[in-house]
Design an enzyme around this catalytic site. Structure first.
Site, PDB file in Angstrom:
ATOM      1  N   CYS A  35       0.419  -0.836  14.119  1.00  0.00           N
ATOM      2  CA  CYS A  35       1.628  -0.010  14.077  1.00  0.00           C
ATOM      3  C   CYS A  35       1.559   1.141  15.069  1.00  0.00           C
ATOM      4  O   CYS A  35       2.573   1.768  15.354  1.00  0.00           O
ATOM      5  CB  CYS A  35       1.870   0.527  12.674  1.00  0.00           C
ATOM      6  SG  CYS A  35       0.578   1.633  12.097  1.00  0.00           S
ATOM      7  N   CYS A 104      -1.124   2.300   5.341  1.00  0.00           N
ATOM      8  CA  CYS A 104      -0.942   3.715   5.665  1.00  0.00           C
ATOM      9  C   CYS A 104      -1.906   4.567   4.841  1.00  0.00           C
ATOM     10  O   CYS A 104      -2.453   5.552   5.344  1.00  0.00           O
ATOM     11  CB  CYS A 104       0.494   4.133   5.396  1.00  0.00           C
ATOM     12  SG  CYS A 104       1.732   2.975   6.009  1.00  0.00           S
TER      13      CYS A 104
HETATM   14 FE1  FES Z   1       1.176   2.155  10.094  1.00  0.00          FE
HETATM   15 FE2  FES Z   1       2.359   3.575   8.250  1.00  0.00          FE
HETATM   16  S1  FES Z   1       3.226   1.933   9.385  1.00  0.00           S
HETATM   17  S2  FES Z   1       0.397   3.894   9.095  1.00  0.00           S
END
Ligand code: FES
Length: 132
Positions: A35, A104
């Protein structure tokens, strides 16, 4: 059911302990390659207690809420307790995260562990159990 709990939204909107500790003695930076989110944790440890903790997170709302909650969970706690912090504890304290957002909270665990590793390498403290 709402996607995010009230607690997640609250910590996202009003994150605790955001910022930098200038004289931190443990700093950890981690990122998630998928991400692209990045989290940096600063610890000020004295007498084996986490006296202060701050974070900078460049990331999604769940990453910010997880960082905020993780700092709250270890602030004022012994280093030994901070070392036991898991992403599961962070997610539970936030009243849950959606499955695809669990990573996360993993980032928050990893950032704190990286900062603790840094503290240990700076102080040379292999084990603080009976330091003298
Ligand atoms: Fe990767 Fe939240 S989407 S840390």
């Amino acid at each position: 059911m709402a996607l995010y709990s009230e607690k997640v939204m609250e910590h996202f909107r009003h994150p605790r302990n955001v910022g930098v500790i200038e004289d931190a003695n443990g700093i950890g930076t981690v990122g998630n390659a998928k991400c692209g989110d990045i989290m940096k944790m600063y610890l000020k440890i004295e007498d084996d207690i986490v006296r202060d903790v701050k974070f900078e997170t460049f990331g999604c709302g769940s990453a910010i809420a997880s960082s905020s909650m993780a700092t709250e969970l270890i602030k004022g706690k012994p280093v030994a307790d901070a070392m036991k912090l898991t992403n599961k504890a962070v997610a539970e304290a936030l009243d849950g995260l959606p499955d695809y957002k669990m990573h996360c909270s993993v980032l928050a665990e990893e950032a704190i562990q990286a900062a603790l590793d840094d503290y240990r390498s700076r102080t040379g403290a292999a084990d603080s159990s009976d330091a003298g």
